[in-house]
Write a protein that holds these residues in place. Structure first.
Motif, mmCIF file in Angstrom:
data_model
loop_
_atom_site.group_PDB
_atom_site.id
_atom_site.type_symbol
_atom_site.label_atom_id
_atom_site.label_comp_id
_atom_site.label_asym_id
_atom_site.label_seq_id
_atom_site.Cartn_x
_atom_site.Cartn_y
_atom_site.Cartn_z
ATOM 1 N N ILE A 53 0.879 -1.242 -0.152
ATOM 2 C CA ILE A 53 -0.029 -0.260 0.115
ATOM 3 C C ILE A 53 0.981 1.197 -0.014
ATOM 4 N N ALA A 54 0.638 2.158 -0.995
ATOM 5 C CA ALA A 54 1.360 3.399 -0.855
ATOM 6 C C ALA A 54 0.988 4.194 0.074
ATOM 7 N N VAL A 55 1.825 5.128 0.717
ATOM 8 C CA VAL A 55 1.414 5.939 2.087
ATOM 9 C C VAL A 55 2.310 7.294 1.319
ATOM 10 N N ARG A 56 1.460 8.323 1.278
ATOM 11 C CA ARG A 56 1.727 9.618 0.910
ATOM 12 C C ARG A 56 1.301 10.867 1.896
ATOM 13 N N VAL A 57 2.063 11.766 1.883
ATOM 14 C CA VAL A 57 1.819 12.895 2.585
ATOM 15 C C VAL A 57 1.159 14.007 1.888
ATOM 16 N N ILE A 58 0.165 14.488 2.103
ATOM 17 C CA ILE A 58 -0.439 15.617 0.981
ATOM 18 C C ILE A 58 0.133 17.035 1.871
ATOM 19 N N LEU A 59 0.721 17.576 0.758
ATOM 20 C CA LEU A 59 1.512 18.897 1.073
ATOM 21 C C LEU A 59 0.649 20.245 0.467
ATOM 22 N N ASN A 60 -0.262 19.996 -0.456
ATOM 23 C CA ASN A 60 -1.197 20.998 -0.474
ATOM 24 C C ASN A 60 -2.211 21.340 0.452
ATOM 25 N N ASP A 61 -1.977 22.401 0.937
ATOM 26 C CA ASP A 61 -2.822 23.033 2.191
ATOM 27 C C ASP A 61 -4.220 23.721 1.756
ATOM 28 N N ARG A 62 -4.219 23.440 0.470
ATOM 29 C CA ARG A 62 -5.749 23.968 -0.160
ATOM 30 C C ARG A 62 -6.265 22.748 -0.484
ATOM 31 N N ALA A 63 -5.990 21.472 -0.280
ATOM 32 C CA ALA A 63 -6.532 20.104 -0.867
ATOM 33 C C ALA A 63 -8.177 20.191 -0.371
ATOM 34 N N SER A 64 -8.805 20.577 0.676
ATOM 35 C CA SER A 64 -10.032 20.575 1.017
ATOM 36 C C SER A 64 -10.699 21.570 0.200
ATOM 37 N N LEU A 65 -10.324 22.640 -0.092
ATOM 38 C CA LEU A 65 -10.906 23.603 -0.940
ATOM 39 C C LEU A 65 -10.900 23.204 -2.351
ATOM 40 N N LEU A 66 -9.944 22.768 -2.979
ATOM 41 C CA LEU A 66 -9.846 21.839 -4.256
ATOM 42 C C LEU A 66 -10.878 20.923 -4.296
ATOM 43 N N GLY A 67 -11.041 20.098 -3.477
ATOM 44 C CA GLY A 67 -12.019 18.953 -3.415
ATOM 45 C C GLY A 67 -13.285 19.586 -3.498
ATOM 46 N N ALA A 68 -13.717 20.411 -2.605
ATOM 47 C CA ALA A 68 -15.074 21.094 -2.662
ATOM 48 C C ALA A 68 -15.298 21.909 -4.143
ATOM 49 N N ALA A 69 -14.248 22.307 -4.605
ATOM 50 C CA ALA A 69 -14.546 23.017 -5.855
ATOM 51 C C ALA A 69 -15.006 21.802 -6.935
#
Length: 338
Positions: free
Chosen positions: A315-331
């Motif tokens: 299983i690949a494990v990744r850290v999200i660095l984009n602090d606007r990810a939630s905003l991007l997902g909502a858009a």
């Protein structure tokens, strides 16, 4: 005086996206792009200083007038039948009331971890950091564990040719100790709080709880300088920074234990959701402790699942660095409303 950019916004149809947290709210105006939503304007507001989400939206649209056709807000709290009673704010937010108040044809409220999860397939390579060499498998379930002020979890289930977010309040599920030391930690916290949730150990406050537990054991003496710094500013920040800089043995021990617990809890979600599409670490904490997550403590605990160790290693494990990810997902959610 209106700028050319502001005048253009008035003519262009946009979607309004929001990331609504207990401390801050971020709103953005987006248009459709070739691969993912394209931001036109973003603004940040203090949630606690605002009487309602509606007041924040009024301020946003006064600053950036736009033709809004659809809106989606990722919000910190459970959304039931289009209504959210926010966990850390005295707000009741309703899709129906927002739709009526602003005259938008379509409005959607989703849990903020659900909106972050929706952004994961849209993220570029530079917006994530790999913790292992395993490749991400497309069109498979994805998991998200996001410690910050609290602890959020979500799944992104691939079904019928697309990803579907599954919101969760898994941060409030019980903490399962993985060794004798963590049994002692559980007992320490149970005496203080009664129910020992995962959030009690895996969040900003959770790191402080682990530090306090280690200090209470008497095995490592607390530094007077650290004690004074924790009184003056955010204790979790003091612990993590001094642990990463290697300046303090008690801080280092607390962060090492935090990373082991983080790995174990992330591994549990990976098993629960069969997240062969990857397990992602979001929220405010992971990017700040990235050097600690890159040591063996996290990954060793992640794969330590007995007979399923070999499965976990795939299983690949990744850290999200984009602090606007939630905003991007909502858009993304807003643009796909039908």
């Amino acid at each position: 005086m209106p700028t050319a950019k502001t005048k253009a916004l008035k003519k262009q149809s946009c979607v309004l996206a929001g990331d609504i947290g207990g401390t801050k709210t971020r709103l953005g105006l987006f248009v459709a792009g070739k691969h993912r939503p394209v931001v036109r304007e973003v603004a940040k507001f203090s949630s606690r200083r605002s009487r309602s989400l509606e007041a924040i939206i009024d301020e946003m649209l006064a600053r950036y007038p736009a033709k809004v056709k659809k809106a989606c807000f990722g919000i910190a709290g459970p959304v039931i039948n289009g209504v959210c009673r926010t966990t850390n704010l005295p707000w009741v937010v309703s899709e129906q009331k927002l739709q009526k108040r602003f005259g938008w044809p379509q409005v959607r409220l989703i849990n903020d971890l659900g909106s972050t999860a929706m952004a994961i397939p849209l993220l570029a390579h530079r917006e994530v950091k790999a913790l292992n060499r395993t490749k991400v498998h497309k069109n498979q379930n994805i998991g998200l564990v996001a410690p910050g002020t609290g602890l959020g979890m979500a799944l992104l289930v691939f079904a019928d040719g697309r990803y579907r977010p599954v919101a969760s309040e898994g941060g409030h599920a019980g903490f399962a100790p993985a060794d004798e030391s963590e049994i002692d930690l559980w007992q320490y916290l149970q005496a203080r709080f009664g129910h020992v949730s995962a959030e009690r150990v895996l969040s900003g406050r959770g790191l402080v709880n682990i530090y306090d537990w280690l200090k209470s054991s008497g095995d490592i003496t607390e530094s007077p300088e650290i004690r004074q710094a924790m009184r003056a500013t955010d204790p979790a920040r003091v612990i993590s920074e001094n642990a990463i800089n290697g300046n303090d043995p008690l801080c280092r021990a607390a962060l090492r234990r935090f990373c082991r617990i983080f790995g174990s809890i992330a591994g549990n979600l990976a098993l629960t959701g069969m997240t062969t599409g990857g397990l992602y670490l979001g929220g405010g904490v992971p990017p700040k402790i990235l050097p600690a997550l890159e040591t063996a403590d996290f990954m060793d605990a992640f794969i330590a699942k007995g007979r399923f160790k070999a499965f976990m290693q795939k299983i690949a494990v990744r850290v999200i660095l984009n602090d606007r990810a939630s905003l991007l997902g909502a858009a993304h959610c807003a643009l796909n409303l039908r």
